[in-house]
Design an enzyme around this catalytic site. Structure first.
Site, PDB file in Angstrom:
ATOM      1  CE  LYS A   1       4.334   0.251   7.961  1.00 13.76           C
ATOM      2  NZ  LYS A   1       4.112   1.689   7.755  1.00 13.76           N
TER       3      LYS A   1
ATOM      4  CG  PHE B   1      -3.681  -1.729  10.166  1.00 13.61           C
ATOM      5  CD1 PHE B   1      -4.531  -2.813  10.352  1.00 13.61           C
ATOM      6  CD2 PHE B   1      -2.775  -1.773   9.112  1.00 13.61           C
ATOM      7  CE1 PHE B   1      -4.473  -3.912   9.514  1.00 13.61           C
ATOM      8  CE2 PHE B   1      -2.704  -2.872   8.267  1.00 13.61           C
ATOM      9  CZ  PHE B   1      -3.557  -3.944   8.461  1.00 13.61           C
ATOM     10  CG  ASP B   2       0.556   1.609   8.974  1.00 11.33           C
ATOM     11  OD1 ASP B   2      -0.682   1.744   8.984  1.00 11.33           O
ATOM     12  OD2 ASP B   2       1.252   1.794   7.961  1.00 11.33           O
ATOM     13  CB  THR B   3       2.190   0.804  15.381  1.00  7.89           C
ATOM     14  OG1 THR B   3       2.543   2.109  14.916  1.00  7.89           O
ATOM     15  CG2 THR B   3       3.061   0.441  16.578  1.00  7.89           C
TER      16      THR B   3
ATOM     17  CE1 TYR C   1      -0.483   2.802   3.722  1.00  7.01           C
ATOM     18  CE2 TYR C   1       0.548   0.812   4.581  1.00  7.01           C
ATOM     19  CZ  TYR C   1       0.224   2.159   4.719  1.00  7.01           C
ATOM     20  OH  TYR C   1       0.606   2.835   5.847  1.00  7.01           O
TER      21      TYR C   1
END
Length: 403
Positions: free
Chosen positions: A181, A202-204, A110
């Site tokens: 990512k 969400f990413d972390t 993404y």
């Protein structure tokens, strides 16, 4: 230009997401109608001319209230290699979860719609995943070799947040929140059911969970230019991130392994430090907020009381993740005593600051931070001795959460 016949057919009745691709690039959007066509066209052009793998761009509309959905549909109908999804609610994590979990590509990725990250970084991001040398790859604005253009405020927040992750969740990655990512699909299938957040955290959570599962994570330094029209709300996002860090800090991971007692001491120290960083930030914020209303001494007492309640709640949870021998019944009595000790340290620091420079907020903050640090050393020793001390009667080795 690469042969366009390698991409999805133009016919409207063919779902481009079901056509064989190497990489599916998800672009979450919310109210981006004004710039969407220009930016997706630029991304598609780059992929057609410079990217050696078959790639699909999927625009995921997070319940936009403008014409974003219509524009995305028109792009999907007009451009081969572009698909569109419409979701009923907002959330970057929600968009990625929905798109990645239904992808047929061996690698899912993404990027943000503003294209802040330079597109040539896409190839080194996904190539190690396609070759099987990595499971997860992230773009990093803080890695050596990255070139970043953004204001000092965002730079400071980003570095502070990633430093916080190192102290609290032991993150070994350098940049958790860069919108760039990629994952192997088999890695995504393992991770997505374990990730709870559907917003910016969400990413972390994805990266911390990947580390706990032992997945191979690679970093790619990126050229990145800040978008002045960014929709990220810094204050609310920061609060949500801190709540997410707290949740991951105290939540019991799956699986246990036996460790030596000296390893438990180090583990407890790291956990205590993580809790301390979060509670100190909250304590300082509350002090600054209440100081103009009730004065520095009273504001310190109120802020310290709230921070102590937070610490007590967290350490009550942490006491469940050691060897089961923690003296939780003593925790509240010890917490009351530690509040008095911490209050005495910080009040003394305030009195000294007021003697040196009456009314100087910065000096007061420095004084109570240093005093709180000194009190923290005492608090850790007390908690280690009275709450987290391993049981000596059974001789059983304590347990640590596997990562």
């Amino acid at each position: 230009m690469r042969d366009m016949t390698a991409l999805a057919p133009y016919e409207a009745d063919v779902d481009p997401r079901q056509v064989s691709m190497d990489v599916e690039i998800v672009v979450p959007v919310y109210n981006e109608a004004a710039q969407l066509a220009e930016r997706i066209t630029a991304l598609r052009t780059f992929l057609d001319e410079s990217f050696p793998f078959r790639a699909l761009v999927t625009v995921v509309d997070n319940a936009s209230t403008d014409d974003t959905s219509r524009v995305a549909g028109e792009l999907a109908a007009r451009l081969r290699g572009v698909a569109a999804m419409r979701l009923p609610r907002k959330g970057r994590g929600y968009a990625l979860r929905e798109a990645w979990s239904t992808s047929a590509a061996p690698v899912v990725a993404y990027m943000d719609v503003d294209l802040s990250t330079s597109l040539p970084a896409l190839l080194p991001l996904v190539a190690p995943l396609l070759s099987g040398h990595r499971d997860v790859a992230i773009g990093s604005r803080l890695a050596r070799g990255a070139h970043v253009v953004r204001g000092p405020k965002r730079e400071l927040i980003s570095r502070a947040y990633n430093l916080l992750l190192k102290f609290t969740l032991r993150g070994r990655f350098s940049d958790a929140q860069c919108g760039f990512k990629a994952l192997r699909r088999d890695a995504a299938e393992k991770l997505l059911p374990l990730v709870e957040d559907n917003e910016w955290f969400f990413d972390t959570e994805l990266l911390v969970t990947a580390e706990r599962l032992g997945l191979r994570i690679g970093e790619v330094p990126v050229d990145w230019v800040d978008d002045p029209d960014s929709r990220v709300k810094i204050v609310s996002t920061a609060a949500d991130d801190l709540r997410g860090v707290w949740r991951m800090l105290v939540r019991r991971p799956k699986g246990l392994r036996r460790v030596r007692s000296n390893e438990v001491a180090a583990d407890q120290l790291l956990r205590f430090a993580g809790v301390g960083v979060i509670s100190t930030l909250g304590y300082l914020f509350l002090f600054v907020a209440w100081r103009p209303i009730i004065g520095p001494i009273s504001a310190n007492a109120v802020a310290m009381a709230i921070a102590t309640l937070f610490n007590t709640a967290v350490h009550r949870e942490l006491s469940r993740t050691t060897d089961g021998q923690a003296r939780r019944g003593r925790l509240y009595a010890v917490a009351a005593g530690l509040y008095i000790v911490s209050l005495a340290f910080t009040t003394l620091g305030l009195l000294v600051a007021q003697l040196v420079a009456p009314g100087a907020l910065l000096l007061e903050l420095v004084a109570i931070t240093l005093a709180n640090l000194a009190a923290a050393v005492f608090r850790f020793a007390m908690l280690r001795a009275w709450i987290f001390r391993p049981c000596a009667r059974t001789g059983a080795e304590p347990m640590e959460m596997s990562r």
